[in-house]
Design a protein around this motif. Sequence first.
Motif, PDB file in Angstrom:
ATOM      1  N   LEU A 195       0.803  -1.223   0.000  1.00 33.95           N
ATOM      2  CA  LEU A 195       0.000   0.000   0.000  1.00 33.95           C
ATOM      3  C   LEU A 195       0.833   1.269   0.000  1.00 33.95           C
ATOM      4  N   LEU A 196       2.073   1.185   0.448  1.00 30.40           N
ATOM      5  CA  LEU A 196       2.902   2.390   0.549  1.00 30.40           C
ATOM      6  C   LEU A 196       3.600   2.693  -0.776  1.00 30.40           C
ATOM      7  N   ARG A 197       2.849   2.581  -1.851  1.00 30.84           N
ATOM      8  CA  ARG A 197       3.423   2.907  -3.155  1.00 30.84           C
ATOM      9  C   ARG A 197       2.954   4.286  -3.594  1.00 30.84           C
ATOM     10  N   ARG A 198       3.693   4.859  -4.508  1.00 31.53           N
ATOM     11  CA  ARG A 198       3.470   6.258  -4.873  1.00 31.53           C
ATOM     12  C   ARG A 198       2.055   6.501  -5.400  1.00 31.53           C
ATOM     13  N   SER A 199       1.543   5.605  -6.219  1.00 29.47           N
ATOM     14  CA  SER A 199       0.221   5.821  -6.807  1.00 29.47           C
ATOM     15  C   SER A 199      -0.866   5.870  -5.740  1.00 29.47           C
ATOM     16  N   VAL A 200      -0.740   5.057  -4.702  1.00 27.14           N
ATOM     17  CA  VAL A 200      -1.725   5.051  -3.619  1.00 27.14           C
ATOM     18  C   VAL A 200      -1.638   6.348  -2.821  1.00 27.14           C
ATOM     19  N   ILE A 201      -0.428   6.708  -2.418  1.00 29.39           N
ATOM     20  CA  ILE A 201      -0.255   7.922  -1.613  1.00 29.39           C
ATOM     21  C   ILE A 201      -0.700   9.157  -2.384  1.00 29.39           C
ATOM     22  N   ARG A 202      -0.350   9.224  -3.644  1.00 29.32           N
ATOM     23  CA  ARG A 202      -0.725  10.388  -4.455  1.00 29.32           C
ATOM     24  C   ARG A 202      -2.242  10.481  -4.642  1.00 29.32           C
ATOM     25  N   ALA A 203      -2.926   9.354  -4.645  1.00 28.45           N
ATOM     26  CA  ALA A 203      -4.386   9.385  -4.807  1.00 28.45           C
ATOM     27  C   ALA A 203      -5.038  10.150  -3.654  1.00 28.45           C
ATOM     28  N   TYR A 204      -4.558   9.946  -2.451  1.00 25.87           N
ATOM     29  CA  TYR A 204      -5.062  10.714  -1.311  1.00 25.87           C
ATOM     30  C   TYR A 204      -4.675  12.180  -1.438  1.00 25.87           C
ATOM     31  N   LEU A 212      -0.611   9.158   6.542  1.00 28.74           N
ATOM     32  CA  LEU A 212       0.214   8.686   7.640  1.00 28.74           C
ATOM     33  C   LEU A 212       0.548   7.217   7.394  1.00 28.74           C
ATOM     34  N   ALA A 213       1.831   6.918   7.294  1.00 35.12           N
ATOM     35  CA  ALA A 213       2.275   5.524   7.187  1.00 35.12           C
ATOM     36  C   ALA A 213       2.145   4.902   8.567  1.00 35.12           C
ATOM     37  N   PHE A 214       1.264   3.906   8.677  1.00 32.81           N
ATOM     38  CA  PHE A 214       0.873   3.359   9.972  1.00 32.81           C
ATOM     39  C   PHE A 214       1.730   2.147  10.331  1.00 32.81           C
ATOM     40  N   LEU A 215       2.635   2.348  11.271  1.00 30.29           N
ATOM     41  CA  LEU A 215       3.473   1.296  11.836  1.00 30.29           C
ATOM     42  C   LEU A 215       4.206   0.476  10.777  1.00 30.29           C
ATOM     43  N   PRO A 216       5.068   1.115   9.977  1.00 27.38           N
ATOM     44  CA  PRO A 216       5.913   0.338   9.054  1.00 27.38           C
ATOM     45  C   PRO A 216       6.712  -0.698   9.832  1.00 27.38           C
ATOM     46  N   GLU A 217       6.793  -1.897   9.267  1.00 31.65           N
ATOM     47  CA  GLU A 217       7.321  -3.041  10.002  1.00 31.65           C
ATOM     48  C   GLU A 217       8.817  -3.249   9.837  1.00 31.65           C
ATOM     49  N   SER A 218       9.439  -2.567   8.912  1.00 36.15           N
ATOM     50  CA  SER A 218      10.854  -2.789   8.634  1.00 36.15           C
ATOM     51  C   SER A 218      11.472  -1.500   8.109  1.00 36.15           C
ATOM     52  N   PRO A 219      12.804  -1.392   8.135  1.00 39.61           N
ATOM     53  CA  PRO A 219      13.456  -0.223   7.527  1.00 39.61           C
ATOM     54  C   PRO A 219      13.076  -0.044   6.058  1.00 39.61           C
ATOM     55  N   ALA A 220      12.871  -1.162   5.350  1.00 35.60           N
ATOM     56  CA  ALA A 220      12.482  -1.067   3.942  1.00 35.60           C
ATOM     57  C   ALA A 220      11.115  -0.400   3.803  1.00 35.60           C
ATOM     58  N   ASP A 221      10.184  -0.731   4.714  1.00 35.28           N
ATOM     59  CA  ASP A 221       8.873  -0.091   4.680  1.00 35.28           C
ATOM     60  C   ASP A 221       8.990   1.405   4.957  1.00 35.28           C
ATOM     61  N   GLY A 229       6.405   9.651  -0.626  1.00 32.88           N
ATOM     62  CA  GLY A 229       5.745  10.905  -0.303  1.00 32.88           C
ATOM     63  C   GLY A 229       4.784  10.914   0.854  1.00 32.88           C
ATOM     64  N   ALA A 230       4.870   9.939   1.777  1.00 34.41           N
ATOM     65  CA  ALA A 230       4.010   9.995   2.960  1.00 34.41           C
ATOM     66  C   ALA A 230       4.280  11.278   3.742  1.00 34.41           C
ATOM     67  N   ASN A 231       3.237  11.824   4.340  1.00 33.92           N
ATOM     68  CA  ASN A 231       3.374  13.064   5.103  1.00 33.92           C
ATOM     69  C   ASN A 231       3.805  12.826   6.549  1.00 33.92           C
ATOM     70  N   GLU A 232       3.378  11.690   7.106  1.00 32.84           N
ATOM     71  CA  GLU A 232       3.654  11.386   8.510  1.00 32.84           C
ATOM     72  C   GLU A 232       3.968   9.901   8.634  1.00 32.84           C
ATOM     73  N   ILE A 233       4.753   9.562   9.649  1.00 34.51           N
ATOM     74  CA  ILE A 233       5.044   8.162   9.938  1.00 34.51           C
ATOM     75  C   ILE A 233       4.859   7.926  11.429  1.00 34.51           C
ATOM     76  N   LEU A 234       3.949   7.017  11.755  1.00 30.39           N
ATOM     77  CA  LEU A 234       3.755   6.561  13.131  1.00 30.39           C
ATOM     78  C   LEU A 234       4.535   5.270  13.291  1.00 30.39           C
ATOM     79  N   ILE A 235       5.475   5.262  14.227  1.00 31.11           N
ATOM     80  CA  ILE A 235       6.451   4.178  14.223  1.00 31.11           C
ATOM     81  C   ILE A 235       6.741   3.674  15.635  1.00 31.11           C
ATOM     82  N   ASN A 236       6.954   2.379  15.729  1.00 32.15           N
ATOM     83  CA  ASN A 236       7.516   1.771  16.931  1.00 32.15           C
ATOM     84  C   ASN A 236       9.051   1.871  16.824  1.00 32.15           C
TER      85      ASN A 236
END
Length: 241
Positions: A195-204, A212-221, A229-236
Amino acid sequence: MTPIVWISHRGLNERYAENSLLAFRAAVDAGFTHLETDLRCTSDGHLVLHHDPHMGRTAGNPAAIHTLTLAEFRNARLADGQVPPLFTEFAEQFDRQSWILDIKPERGAETLKLLHDWAQRHGAGGWLTRKARFLLWAPQHYPLLARYFPDAVTMADQRECRRAGLSVLCGMSQLGNICRNRTYSIPPRYFGLNLLRRSVIRAYQRHGARVLAFLPESPADVEKALANGANEILINGRAPL
């Protein structure tokens, strides 16, 4: 380019218990300027920080928090030995940071009323709505929040995020009721779909919304969210601030 907003999810819990004062202090020391936490209330009318409706996972007490008195809540010990915190302690120690306040649905009306009463006693209603954004889970809590804090800003809730996400994935974002200046959460994956691909983020963002990227699970995420282009990242844990 607007700087990305990094939000610490329940504090930096690599060494300390989640939603504890030491976890939030560690997050601030690591460079976070935004803190996310969960609000609940005790049976005798005190605001406390805790995610789950009971303390079984965090402190070995299966009793529901809204059935506990403040003394009973404070007699518990988190996994690292800390006393579970009050909202007043959080507010006093982290008044320089911005907040996301997750109003848990169990006794959410009482939680909002207690938060309003606290703000009234401290003359802090306007200060609180400038500092905090709110996440609500129950439709009946929206009019209460609006009554107590007319200028409060809410995050898109779970229902809104699902509706918007499905509309974007179907290529019909215009049907998702995506609102300008509203923040929508997107997890890294949905049934294995990235879901964290450019076309999805740009659609919003074409609708003027924030992502807001919700709890990316890895450094790659995390890197994917940043690159696309996410605006915010909520992260553990720690963020590459």
